[in-house]
Write a protein that holds these residues in place. Structure first.
Motif, mmCIF file in Angstrom:
data_model
loop_
_atom_site.group_PDB
_atom_site.id
_atom_site.type_symbol
_atom_site.label_atom_id
_atom_site.label_comp_id
_atom_site.label_asym_id
_atom_site.label_seq_id
_atom_site.Cartn_x
_atom_site.Cartn_y
_atom_site.Cartn_z
ATOM 1 N N SER A 13 11.002 24.105 5.718
ATOM 2 C CA SER A 13 11.394 24.333 7.111
ATOM 3 C C SER A 13 12.747 23.701 7.435
ATOM 4 C CB SER A 13 10.331 23.812 8.079
ATOM 5 O OG SER A 13 10.324 22.403 8.113
ATOM 6 N N GLN A 14 13.162 22.689 6.692
ATOM 7 C CA GLN A 14 14.444 22.041 6.946
ATOM 8 C C GLN A 14 15.569 22.644 6.119
ATOM 9 O OE1 GLN A 14 13.564 17.936 6.189
ATOM 10 N NE2 GLN A 14 12.496 17.688 8.108
ATOM 11 N N ASN A 15 15.247 23.455 5.140
ATOM 12 C CA ASN A 15 16.254 23.998 4.234
ATOM 13 C C ASN A 15 16.251 25.525 4.233
ATOM 14 O OD1 ASN A 15 17.390 21.537 2.713
ATOM 15 N ND2 ASN A 15 15.201 21.194 2.824
ATOM 16 N N TYR A 16 16.224 26.081 5.416
ATOM 17 C CA TYR A 16 16.252 27.528 5.591
ATOM 18 C C TYR A 16 17.699 28.023 5.559
ATOM 19 C CZ TYR A 16 17.578 26.080 10.262
ATOM 20 O OH TYR A 16 18.225 25.483 11.308
ATOM 21 N N ASP A 17 17.864 29.328 5.432
ATOM 22 C CA ASP A 17 19.183 29.933 5.590
ATOM 23 C C ASP A 17 19.335 30.323 7.048
ATOM 24 O OD1 ASP A 17 19.779 29.725 2.896
ATOM 25 O OD2 ASP A 17 19.108 31.749 2.428
ATOM 26 N N LEU A 18 20.422 29.894 7.663
ATOM 27 C CA LEU A 18 20.727 30.246 9.043
ATOM 28 C C LEU A 18 21.418 31.604 9.041
ATOM 29 C CD1 LEU A 18 21.001 29.390 12.076
ATOM 30 C CD2 LEU A 18 23.292 28.618 11.439
ATOM 31 N N ILE A 19 20.821 32.584 9.684
ATOM 32 C CA ILE A 19 21.426 33.907 9.777
ATOM 33 C C ILE A 19 22.308 33.930 11.024
ATOM 34 C CG2 ILE A 19 21.009 36.394 9.925
ATOM 35 C CD1 ILE A 19 19.955 34.924 7.345
ATOM 36 N N VAL A 20 23.575 34.270 10.817
ATOM 37 C CA VAL A 20 24.553 34.363 11.900
ATOM 38 C C VAL A 20 24.974 35.822 12.002
ATOM 39 C CG1 VAL A 20 26.781 33.560 12.763
ATOM 40 C CG2 VAL A 20 25.364 32.026 11.375
ATOM 41 N N ASP A 21 24.807 36.403 13.173
ATOM 42 C CA ASP A 21 25.131 37.813 13.352
ATOM 43 C C ASP A 21 26.607 38.077 13.043
ATOM 44 O OD1 ASP A 21 24.280 40.492 14.255
ATOM 45 O OD2 ASP A 21 25.774 40.156 15.815
ATOM 46 N N THR A 22 26.858 39.202 12.398
ATOM 47 C CA THR A 22 28.227 39.563 12.013
ATOM 48 C C THR A 22 29.108 39.848 13.219
ATOM 49 O OG1 THR A 22 27.512 41.855 11.749
ATOM 50 C CG2 THR A 22 27.588 40.487 9.754
ATOM 51 N N THR A 43 22.560 26.106 5.836
ATOM 52 C CA THR A 43 23.472 27.038 5.188
ATOM 53 C C THR A 43 23.634 28.297 6.040
ATOM 54 O OG1 THR A 43 22.665 26.284 3.041
ATOM 55 C CG2 THR A 43 23.883 28.367 3.077
ATOM 56 N N PRO A 44 24.821 28.489 6.652
ATOM 57 C CA PRO A 44 25.026 29.709 7.438
ATOM 58 C C PRO A 44 25.301 30.917 6.531
ATOM 59 C CG PRO A 44 26.606 27.980 8.054
ATOM 60 C CD PRO A 44 25.930 27.552 6.798
ATOM 61 N N ALA A 56 16.757 32.877 11.231
ATOM 62 C CA ALA A 56 16.563 32.150 9.982
ATOM 63 C C ALA A 56 15.791 32.968 8.960
ATOM 64 C CB ALA A 56 15.799 30.850 10.254
ATOM 65 N N VAL A 57 15.985 32.583 7.696
ATOM 66 C CA VAL A 57 15.182 33.077 6.579
ATOM 67 C C VAL A 57 14.720 31.847 5.810
ATOM 68 C CG1 VAL A 57 15.178 34.343 4.403
ATOM 69 C CG2 VAL A 57 16.391 35.289 6.371
ATOM 70 N N ALA A 58 13.404 31.694 5.666
ATOM 71 C CA ALA A 58 12.847 30.571 4.909
ATOM 72 C C ALA A 58 12.731 30.982 3.444
ATOM 73 C CB ALA A 58 11.480 30.181 5.457
ATOM 74 N N GLN A 59 13.150 30.092 2.562
ATOM 75 C CA GLN A 59 13.090 30.337 1.118
ATOM 76 C C GLN A 59 11.839 29.659 0.557
ATOM 77 O OE1 GLN A 59 15.312 32.327 -0.279
ATOM 78 N NE2 GLN A 59 16.543 32.475 1.577
ATOM 79 N N TYR A 67 12.777 35.588 9.727
ATOM 80 C CA TYR A 67 12.347 35.353 11.107
ATOM 81 C C TYR A 67 13.199 36.108 12.128
ATOM 82 C CZ TYR A 67 9.255 31.766 9.350
ATOM 83 O OH TYR A 67 8.259 31.116 8.694
ATOM 84 N N SER A 68 14.080 36.991 11.681
ATOM 85 C CA SER A 68 15.047 37.609 12.585
ATOM 86 C C SER A 68 14.439 38.538 13.638
ATOM 87 C CB SER A 68 16.120 38.361 11.796
ATOM 88 O OG SER A 68 15.562 39.446 11.092
#
Length: 184
Positions: A13-22, A43-44, A56-59, A67-68
């Motif tokens: 939960s602390q090391n997810y990928d942060l999804i930033v809209d284009t 990580t954005p 976010a996307v959890a790995q 989770y988008s």
């Protein structure tokens, strides 16, 4: 739940990928936000989002959870942009809120500068009447089950991180208890 399982879920939960809209404009403020995210260990990753600006996307050890369409943060640069969305750009903004609501997505609308008091007092450049701005604000909150949040400058990255992290952790614990995910 075993301690080692809980610790693994915390780590995920602390090391997810942060999804930033284009569609988030790249400018010095954007670069500052991305650096702030990196400093707190996030990580954005730029990717088009159907709703909102951040998610976010959890790995997981055996796949990912995107989770988008479950939790997104819509960023407003300042009170001026928020008022524009409540007034002149209302139709476009409401369509986005409706898309999120229809798919059951929790949406936070975060204004980086300004306050509820500024909105109520009309402390913005727009001619949009404060009573109308407040009426639209509260109507949208109730109608679309979204949450408006006002933050001081610089607090946005930490708010996004903590909001996403807590949501991911709660979701992972529920999925683990329901045996929907495995950690080993």
């Amino acid at each position: 739940m075993k301690n080692e399982d809980y610790r693994m879920l915390q780590y995920i939960s602390q090391n997810y990928d942060l999804i930033v809209d284009t569609r988030e404009q790249i400018n010095p403020r954007y670069e500052e936000r991305m650096e702030s995210f990196k400093r707190i260990g996030v990580t954005p990753v730029r990717r088009k989002l159907d709703v909102g600006d951040y998610s976010a996307v959890a790995q997981l050890p055996h796949g990912t959870i995107d989770y988008s369409m479950r939790l997104v943060v819509e960023r407003k640069m300042d009170i001026e942009e928020l008022v524009m969305c409540l007034g002149a750009d209302r139709d476009r903004f409401e369509a986005e809120l409706e898309r999120a609501h229809k798919c059951g997505c929790r949406l936070y609308v975060v204004t980086e500068s300004g306050s509820y008091a500024d909105l109520a007092a009309g402390n913005y450049r727009s001619e949009y009447a404060p009573k109308l701005a407040l009426a639209t604000y509260h109507t949208f909150e109730q109608r679309y089950n979204c949450q408006f949040v006002f933050l001081p400058p610089g607090a946005f990255p930490l708010f996004v991180h903590e909001t996403l992290r807590r949501f991911i952790m709660d979701d992972l614990v529920a999925k683990f208890k329901a045996k929907e995910i495995k950690l080993a």
